[in-house]
Every structure is written in structure tokens, then in C-alpha cells.
Design a protein around this motif. Structure first.
Motif, short mmCIF file in Angstrom:
data_model
loop_
_atom_site.label_atom_id
_atom_site.label_comp_id
_atom_site.label_asym_id
_atom_site.label_seq_id
_atom_site.Cartn_x
_atom_site.Cartn_y
_atom_site.Cartn_z
N ILE A 1 -29.45 -4.84 -2.11
CA ILE A 1 -30.46 -4.29 -2.81
C ILE A 1 -31.28 -3.36 -2.11
CG2 ILE A 1 -32.38 -4.59 -4.87
CD1 ILE A 1 -29.55 -6.37 -5.24
N ILE B 1 -33.36 -8.64 4.62
CA ILE B 1 -33.04 -8.34 5.95
C ILE B 1 -33.38 -7.09 6.37
CG2 ILE B 1 -30.57 -7.52 7.12
CD1 ILE B 1 -29.06 -9.22 5.25
N GLY C 1 -34.25 -0.02 -2.14
CA GLY C 1 -35.06 0.88 -2.78
C GLY C 1 -34.79 2.50 -2.63
N HIS D 1 -34.86 -4.54 3.48
CA HIS D 1 -36.67 -4.24 3.66
C HIS D 1 -36.98 -4.22 5.11
CE1 HIS D 1 -40.76 -4.67 3.11
NE2 HIS D 1 -40.51 -4.40 1.97
N LEU D 2 -37.61 -3.13 5.37
CA LEU D 2 -38.15 -3.20 6.79
C LEU D 2 -38.80 -4.35 7.37
CD1 LEU D 2 -39.12 -1.07 8.95
CD2 LEU D 2 -41.10 -0.64 7.36
N CYS E 1 -29.13 3.06 5.66
CA CYS E 1 -28.92 1.46 5.50
C CYS E 1 -27.34 1.05 5.12
CB CYS E 1 -29.96 0.97 4.55
SG CYS E 1 -31.91 1.36 5.03
N GLU F 1 -38.44 2.64 9.71
CA GLU F 1 -38.13 2.75 8.28
C GLU F 1 -37.06 4.02 8.09
OE1 GLU F 1 -40.90 4.43 4.80
OE2 GLU F 1 -40.38 2.07 4.50
N LEU F 2 -35.81 3.39 7.44
CA LEU F 2 -34.77 4.41 7.39
C LEU F 2 -34.47 5.07 6.05
CD1 LEU F 2 -32.42 1.89 9.15
CD2 LEU F 2 -33.51 3.57 10.42
N HIS F 3 -33.71 5.99 6.08
CA HIS F 3 -33.07 6.47 4.65
C HIS F 3 -32.31 5.36 4.09
CE1 HIS F 3 -34.93 10.35 4.51
NE2 HIS F 3 -34.59 10.68 5.70
N ALA F 4 -32.19 5.28 2.73
CA ALA F 4 -31.26 4.35 2.02
C ALA F 4 -29.81 4.57 2.43
CB ALA F 4 -31.50 4.58 0.68
N TYR G 1 -31.89 -8.40 0.13
CA TYR G 1 -32.58 -7.26 -0.12
C TYR G 1 -33.04 -6.70 1.31
CZ TYR G 1 -37.25 -4.83 -1.41
OH TYR G 1 -38.24 -4.13 -1.74
C1 LIG Z 1 -36.86 5.40 2.41
S1 LIG Z 1 -36.73 3.86 2.27
C2 LIG Z 1 -38.23 3.40 1.13
C3 LIG Z 1 -39.65 3.83 1.50
C4 LIG Z 1 -40.63 3.55 0.38
N1 LIG Z 1 -41.78 4.27 0.67
C5 LIG Z 1 -41.04 2.02 0.59
O1 LIG Z 1 -42.09 1.74 0.91
O2 LIG Z 1 -39.99 1.23 0.21
C6 LIG Z 1 -35.37 3.36 1.09
C7 LIG Z 1 -35.10 2.16 1.32
O3 LIG Z 1 -34.09 1.80 2.34
C8 LIG Z 1 -34.31 0.52 2.88
N2 LIG Z 1 -34.75 0.43 4.03
C9 LIG Z 1 -35.34 1.29 4.70
N3 LIG Z 1 -35.72 1.21 6.10
C10 LIG Z 1 -35.17 -0.35 6.21
C11 LIG Z 1 -35.20 -1.05 7.39
N4 LIG Z 1 -35.61 -0.61 8.52
N5 LIG Z 1 -34.64 -2.06 7.30
C12 LIG Z 1 -33.83 -2.48 6.02
N6 LIG Z 1 -34.20 -1.89 4.90
C13 LIG Z 1 -34.69 -0.41 5.11
C14 LIG Z 1 -35.44 -0.24 1.88
O4 LIG Z 1 -34.38 -0.94 0.87
C15 LIG Z 1 -36.06 1.09 1.27
O5 LIG Z 1 -36.60 0.71 0.02
#
Ligand SMILES: C[S@@+](CC[C@H](N)C(=O)[O-])C[C@H]1O[C@@H](n2cnc3c(N)ncnc32)[C@H](O)[C@@H]1O
Length: 198
Positions: free
Chosen positions: A151, A174, A153, A131-132, A186, A180-183, A129
Motif C-alpha cells: 500500500i 516497511i 500514499g 511508510h518512511l 518505491c 522520503e521517496l516518490h511513490a 504499508y
Molecule cells: C511522496 S511520499 C508521501 C509524502 C506525504 N507528504 C506523506 O506525508 O505521506 C509517497 C508515498 O511513498 C511512500 N514512501 C515514501 N518514502 C518512503 C520510504 N522511505 N519508505 C517507504 N515508503 C515510502 C509512502 O507510501 C508515501 O505515502
């Protein structure tokens, strides 16, 4: 094989798509089109070893799951509008339990997000998954992993319930960056790490 599964909380679930308004009335379909681009497009080639799923939960018929199989894709161009047109074709048909092919390499069904993940887990695939706040990517060794599922979001992210489900099935979290990046970005970062192992 590399697989990516995104939950598209608001993405439209019928063919009534305004191609000039993918971010608005189509429920952030722009984001899904960019993910398709990142999942498959190389310069003058396609990634044949990749499968991408978008499980759409927007109106009017949620869920509709879309599956893109790299090895079978034909005539798809990298731009958002072209990808959206192929998605529109798939969403114009009635989704059921059975995966059906809309155009070459693009399939649709009414499978739930969790159902698709569980099927991967039960077939022995390793689930991660993105995740940040997960463990840094550098802590993972993918050398011996041939079948990996990631996986993601969308702009809203996954619900608490989805996250609990992922924890229950042992999905490891991971983090790709402290930011925080765009999907879609990622997906590119994951491809880059796995490309370097080849
Ligand atoms: C724009 S982000 C989601 C932001 C949303 N507001 C949240 O709180 O989940 C879109 C997806 O990219 C992944 N993502 C974003 N930054 C990431 C990071 N630094 N490391 C791993 N995955 C990241 C996550 O799966 C996240 O759900």
C-alpha cells in the motif's frame, strides 16, 4: 503475485483530462502514470506477475478504482502521455460495483480504497504499508511470501483514518529508505528486492 495499491487523493474521476496538464487540473495524474510505468515496464518487456491499483478520490465522481493486470496489458507504452490516454478511456465510462474492462488489462469500478485492501486481506494475502517510519526493509524476509500487497500514499499520503484501518488489519509498515521517496521510486525498490529472490 505482487500487487500495489495507491490512494490518489486528488486524481480526476472522469474522462475530462487535459493531457498537457496531468500534474495540475488532472490532480497529479502524472504521479499515477509514473507508478504504472514503474509497476510494469522492463526494458523490452512487461512484468506479468504484477497488479497495480489506483483508487482516485478527485472530482467529480469519487471514488473510481483503476486496476491494471500485467498479464493482460496490451499496446501500453511507457511514456506518461500514453498511459494517461488509457486512463482517460477508463475514466470516460460509468464506474459501478462491477469491475469492467476498458482496454486490455485495464479495469475500472467504484470500489473504495479500504474495500479493495480488505478483499485482499480476506483472501489470505499479506499486506504491507510502505511508510518512511516503518521497520527497515532488511528486517523482512519475503522468501516464503508468494502473494504480497503493498500500500502506498500519493503526494499527500494516507489519512490518519486509513492508517488506523491498516493497523487494525495487521498491515506491517516497511521503510525502504531513511529518506522520503516518490511513490513510483518505491515501487521500483520493492520490485528490485523481490527480483533478487527469484
Ligand atoms: C511522496 S511520499 C508521501 C509524502 C506525504 N507528504 C506523506 O506525508 O505521506 C509517497 C508515498 O511513498 C511512500 N514512501 C515514501 N518514502 C518512503 C520510504 N522511505 N519508505 C517507504 N515508503 C515510502 C509512502 O507510501 C508515501 O505515502
Amino acid at each position: 503475485m505482487k500487487e500495489f495499491i495507491i490512494k490518489a487523493n486528488k486524481a480526476v474521476t472522469n474522462g475530462e483530462i487535459n493531457l498537457k496538464d496531468l500534474p495540475g487540473s488532472s490532480g497529479r495524474l502524472d504521479l499515477i502514470c509514473r507508478c504504472v510505468n514503474s509497476a510494469f515496464f522492463l526494458s523490452h518487456d512487461l512484468r506479468r506477475d504484477t497488479i497495480f491499483y489506483s483508487v482516485n478520490y478527485g472530482n467529480p465522481n469519487p471514488p473510481v478504482a483503476l486496476k491494471f493486470i500485467g498479464d493482460e496489458l496490451k499496446r501500453l507504452s511507457p511514456d506518461e502521455r500514453s498511459i494517461a490516454m488509457f486512463i482517460q478511456k477508463a475514466l470516460s465510462k460509468d464506474a459501478s460495483e462491477i469491475w469492467k474492462e476498458s482496454t486490455s488489462g485495464i479495469y475500472y469500478s467504484n470500489h473504495e480504497f479500504k474495500e479493495i485492501i480488505l478483499e485482499k486481506k480476506n483472501s489470505g494475502k499479506k499486506i504491507f504499508y510502505l511508510h518512511l517510519n516503518g521497520k527497515p526493509l532488511e528486517n523482512f524476509d519475503f522468501k516464503n511470501e508468494s502473494d504480497v500487497v503493498f500500500i502506498l500514499g500519493d503526494h499527500i499520503g494516507l489519512s490518519k483514518e486509513d492508517e488506523e484501518f491498516l493497523e487494525e488489519i495487521g498491515a506491517e509498515q516497511i521503510s525502504l529508505s531513511p529518506l522520503e521517496l516518490h511513490a513510483d521510486h518505491c515501487i521500483i525498490l520493492v520490485h528490485n528486492v523481490l527480483d533478487r529472490l527469484k
